[in-house]
Design a protein around this motif. Structure first.
Motif, PDB file in Angstrom:
ATOM      1  N   VAL A 104      17.396   1.205  50.924  1.00 35.69           N
ATOM      2  CA  VAL A 104      17.279   1.698  52.283  1.00 35.69           C
ATOM      3  C   VAL A 104      16.605   3.068  52.242  1.00 35.69           C
ATOM      4  O   VAL A 104      16.766   3.813  51.287  1.00 35.69           O
ATOM      5  N   ARG A 105      15.824   3.368  53.287  1.00 36.09           N
ATOM      6  CA  ARG A 105      15.135   4.659  53.362  1.00 36.09           C
ATOM      7  C   ARG A 105      15.980   5.620  54.196  1.00 36.09           C
ATOM      8  O   ARG A 105      16.524   5.270  55.226  1.00 36.09           O
ATOM      9  N   VAL A 106      16.060   6.861  53.744  1.00 37.38           N
ATOM     10  CA  VAL A 106      16.852   7.902  54.397  1.00 37.38           C
ATOM     11  C   VAL A 106      16.058   8.540  55.532  1.00 37.38           C
ATOM     12  O   VAL A 106      14.859   8.766  55.411  1.00 37.38           O
ATOM     13  N   THR A 107      16.760   8.831  56.608  1.00 40.08           N
ATOM     14  CA  THR A 107      16.205   9.618  57.702  1.00 40.08           C
ATOM     15  C   THR A 107      17.147  10.788  57.924  1.00 40.08           C
ATOM     16  O   THR A 107      18.345  10.593  58.092  1.00 40.08           O
ATOM     17  N   GLY A 108      16.619  12.006  57.892  1.00 40.38           N
ATOM     18  CA  GLY A 108      17.446  13.181  58.150  1.00 40.38           C
ATOM     19  C   GLY A 108      17.766  13.962  56.896  1.00 40.38           C
ATOM     20  O   GLY A 108      17.383  13.591  55.785  1.00 40.38           O
ATOM     21  N   ILE A 135      29.091   8.395  47.078  1.00 43.13           N
ATOM     22  CA  ILE A 135      28.181   8.451  48.220  1.00 43.13           C
ATOM     23  C   ILE A 135      27.964   7.018  48.660  1.00 43.13           C
ATOM     24  O   ILE A 135      27.641   6.148  47.851  1.00 43.13           O
ATOM     25  N   ILE A 136      28.180   6.795  49.955  1.00 41.66           N
ATOM     26  CA  ILE A 136      28.184   5.425  50.473  1.00 41.66           C
ATOM     27  C   ILE A 136      27.220   5.270  51.647  1.00 41.66           C
ATOM     28  O   ILE A 136      26.822   6.244  52.276  1.00 41.66           O
ATOM     29  N   ILE A 137      26.873   4.019  51.916  1.00 39.50           N
ATOM     30  CA  ILE A 137      26.201   3.636  53.153  1.00 39.50           C
ATOM     31  C   ILE A 137      27.276   2.961  53.995  1.00 39.50           C
ATOM     32  O   ILE A 137      27.962   2.056  53.525  1.00 39.50           O
ATOM     33  N   GLU A 143      26.259   2.487  64.023  1.00 37.67           N
ATOM     34  CA  GLU A 143      25.202   3.346  63.488  1.00 37.67           C
ATOM     35  C   GLU A 143      25.372   3.465  61.976  1.00 37.67           C
ATOM     36  O   GLU A 143      26.471   3.674  61.474  1.00 37.67           O
ATOM     37  N   ILE A 144      24.250   3.345  61.272  1.00 43.39           N
ATOM     38  CA  ILE A 144      24.265   3.380  59.822  1.00 43.39           C
ATOM     39  C   ILE A 144      24.103   4.824  59.353  1.00 43.39           C
ATOM     40  O   ILE A 144      23.272   5.571  59.870  1.00 43.39           O
ATOM     41  N   THR A 145      24.886   5.207  58.336  1.00 39.55           N
ATOM     42  CA  THR A 145      24.821   6.574  57.825  1.00 39.55           C
ATOM     43  C   THR A 145      25.032   6.584  56.324  1.00 39.55           C
ATOM     44  O   THR A 145      25.597   5.657  55.760  1.00 39.55           O
ATOM     45  N   VAL A 146      24.568   7.651  55.685  1.00 39.71           N
ATOM     46  CA  VAL A 146      24.849   7.897  54.270  1.00 39.71           C
ATOM     47  C   VAL A 146      25.651   9.195  54.192  1.00 39.71           C
ATOM     48  O   VAL A 146      25.242  10.216  54.738  1.00 39.71           O
ATOM     49  N   LYS A 147      26.815   9.120  53.553  1.00 39.86           N
ATOM     50  CA  LYS A 147      27.697  10.281  53.427  1.00 39.86           C
ATOM     51  C   LYS A 147      28.542  10.131  52.168  1.00 39.86           C
ATOM     52  O   LYS A 147      28.664   9.045  51.605  1.00 39.86           O
ATOM     53  N   GLN A 148      29.193  11.234  51.776  1.00 37.28           N
ATOM     54  CA  GLN A 148      30.143  11.181  50.676  1.00 37.28           C
ATOM     55  C   GLN A 148      31.493  10.731  51.230  1.00 37.28           C
ATOM     56  O   GLN A 148      31.951  11.239  52.260  1.00 37.28           O
TER      57      GLN A 148
END
Length: 191
Positions: A104-108, A135-137, A143-148
């Motif tokens: 997946v490509r990151v935005t932000g 670190i997870i998706i 809404e999809i996010t990437v965070k710890q």
């Protein structure tokens, strides 16, 4: 006149889809269906990716192997590199579990201090059991996010790696699903 049942010549013609082969059904949790539909719709209609959708979803049979020197590169004082060369298969190195992985490509920039920048590509493994600190998706209310992932006192917290963003504590009223654990980051320098 009978209705229903098998009718000769009805339905989709065999091997007539985009990939020219038989299709299979996949079951996903109902709560993820809108997010997945939106993602696939965006992917199919994107001018950048829409042209290449067949390539994206078609398994590639080749692997990329590049020369790999066994000596390490000093990030401090210079070291003399040896001439020993081997080959590193990038597919195996970055994606050891291709059947359970996606990209997946990151935005932000909410994860910039974790080394994850805008436009980076993340390799995500769905089979890894998410643990504190990973670190997870995740999907939060669609809404999809990437965070710890922080697991603290029976609370689930999604922690950004940028002080300009606030942590998100997951509550029972939120629709929260973990899609996978980030295993690698593809980051281009000089962008």
């Amino acid at each position: 006149m009978s209705r229903g049942g098998f009718r000769a010549g009805a339905g989709r013609k065999k091997n007539s889809g985009l990939f020219g082969e038989k299709t299979v059904a996949r079951r996903i949790p109902q709560s993820l269906a809108p997010a997945l539909d939106q993602y696939l719709s965006n992917l199919a209609t994107s001018t950048k990716l829409g042209e290449n959708i067949k390539f994206i979803f078609t398994p590639q049979e080749h692997s990329l192997q590049l020369p790999f020197f066994s000596s390490k590169v000093a990030a401090g004082l210079p070291d003399i590199a040896d001439e020993h060369q081997d080959y590193l298969n990038l597919n195996e190195h970055l994606i050891p579990s291709p059947d359970s992985s996606f990209m997946v490509r990151v935005t932000g920039d909410s994860m910039i201090e974790a080394g994850i920048h805008n436009e980076d590509i993340l390799v995500v493994n769905r089979d890894i059991n998410p643990k504190d600190g990973h670190i997870i998706i995740a999907a939060v209310n669609g809404e999809i996010t990437v965070k710890q992932l922080i697991l603290k006192n029976d609370h689930v917290i999604l922690m950004p790696a940028n002080p300009q963003y606030s942590p998100l504590t997951i509550t029972q009223s939120m629709d929260f699903r973990i899609w996978g654990v980030v295993t690698s980051v593809v980051h281009h320098l000089g962008k």
